[in-house]
Write a protein that holds these residues in place. Structure first.
Motif, PDB file in Angstrom:
ATOM      1  N   LEU A  23       0.841  -1.188   0.000  1.00  0.00           N
ATOM      2  CA  LEU A  23       0.000   0.000   0.000  1.00  0.00           C
ATOM      3  C   LEU A  23       0.878   1.238   0.000  1.00  0.00           C
ATOM      4  CD1 LEU A  23      -2.437  -1.147   2.827  1.00  0.00           C
ATOM      5  CD2 LEU A  23      -2.910  -1.152   0.385  1.00  0.00           C
ATOM      6  N   VAL A  24       0.314   2.365  -0.403  1.00  0.00           N
ATOM      7  CA  VAL A  24       1.029   3.637  -0.414  1.00  0.00           C
ATOM      8  C   VAL A  24       0.363   4.560   0.599  1.00  0.00           C
ATOM      9  CG1 VAL A  24       1.683   5.637  -1.796  1.00  0.00           C
ATOM     10  CG2 VAL A  24       1.667   3.375  -2.830  1.00  0.00           C
ATOM     11  N   ASP A  25       1.183   5.144   1.481  1.00  0.00           N
ATOM     12  CA  ASP A  25       0.700   6.096   2.485  1.00  0.00           C
ATOM     13  C   ASP A  25       0.947   7.502   1.958  1.00  0.00           C
ATOM     14  OD1 ASP A  25       0.029   7.613   4.673  1.00  0.00           O
ATOM     15  OD2 ASP A  25       1.430   6.643   6.050  1.00  0.00           O
ATOM     16  N   THR A  26      -0.108   8.178   1.524  1.00  0.00           N
ATOM     17  CA  THR A  26       0.032   9.527   0.986  1.00  0.00           C
ATOM     18  C   THR A  26       0.342  10.541   2.078  1.00  0.00           C
ATOM     19  OG1 THR A  26      -2.347   9.944   1.126  1.00  0.00           O
ATOM     20  CG2 THR A  26      -1.501   9.046  -0.953  1.00  0.00           C
ATOM     21  N   GLY A  27       0.098  10.190   3.322  1.00  0.00           N
ATOM     22  CA  GLY A  27       0.421  11.070   4.438  1.00  0.00           C
ATOM     23  C   GLY A  27       1.905  11.064   4.781  1.00  0.00           C
ATOM     24  N   ARG A  28       2.675  10.154   4.192  1.00  0.00           N
ATOM     25  CA  ARG A  28       4.125  10.057   4.406  1.00  0.00           C
ATOM     26  C   ARG A  28       4.865  10.172   3.079  1.00  0.00           C
ATOM     27  NH1 ARG A  28       5.850   7.249   9.588  1.00  0.00           N
ATOM     28  NH2 ARG A  28       7.851   7.019   8.565  1.00  0.00           N
ATOM     29  N   ARG A  29       4.482  11.131   2.283  1.00  0.00           N
ATOM     30  CA  ARG A  29       5.126  11.383   0.985  1.00  0.00           C
ATOM     31  C   ARG A  29       5.146  10.148   0.097  1.00  0.00           C
ATOM     32  NH1 ARG A  29      10.517  13.627   2.909  1.00  0.00           N
ATOM     33  NH2 ARG A  29       9.735  13.858   4.983  1.00  0.00           N
TER      34      ARG A  29
END
Length: 86
Positions: A23-29
């Motif tokens: 998954l990609v965390d958009t809150g961590r760049r």
């Protein structure tokens, strides 16, 4: 993979992915991590090449693009060959 809004403006909960899902965390760049489980209202993710887990808000999570997935798999293979990940 963001939560969808219903007509009344309330967010529907996201479906919890299976352990190990990238998954990609958009809150961590846009950091890519493996899903490890839930911690209250947050999801626990771990870097694919090893390291400390972090907690992310499900609203900030999206599926990785094909290029992000490829980079993550290569990082995992490199870490494994260096003995950093089993």
């Amino acid at each position: 993979m963001c939560a969808e809004d219903d007509p009344l403006g309330e967010q529907k909960p996201q479906q919890v992915p299976s352990t190990g899902t990238l998954l990609v965390d958009t809150g961590r760049r846009d950091q890519v991590g493996e899903f490890r489980g839930t911690a209250g209202p947050y999801w626990s993710l771990r870097p694919v090449s090893g390291g400390r887990e972090w907690e992310a808000e499900p609203a900030n999570i999206r599926a990785p693009s094909p290029m992000e997935r490829l980079r993550a798999e290569i990082a995992r293979c490199n870490a494994r060959s260096e003995g950093r990940v089993l």
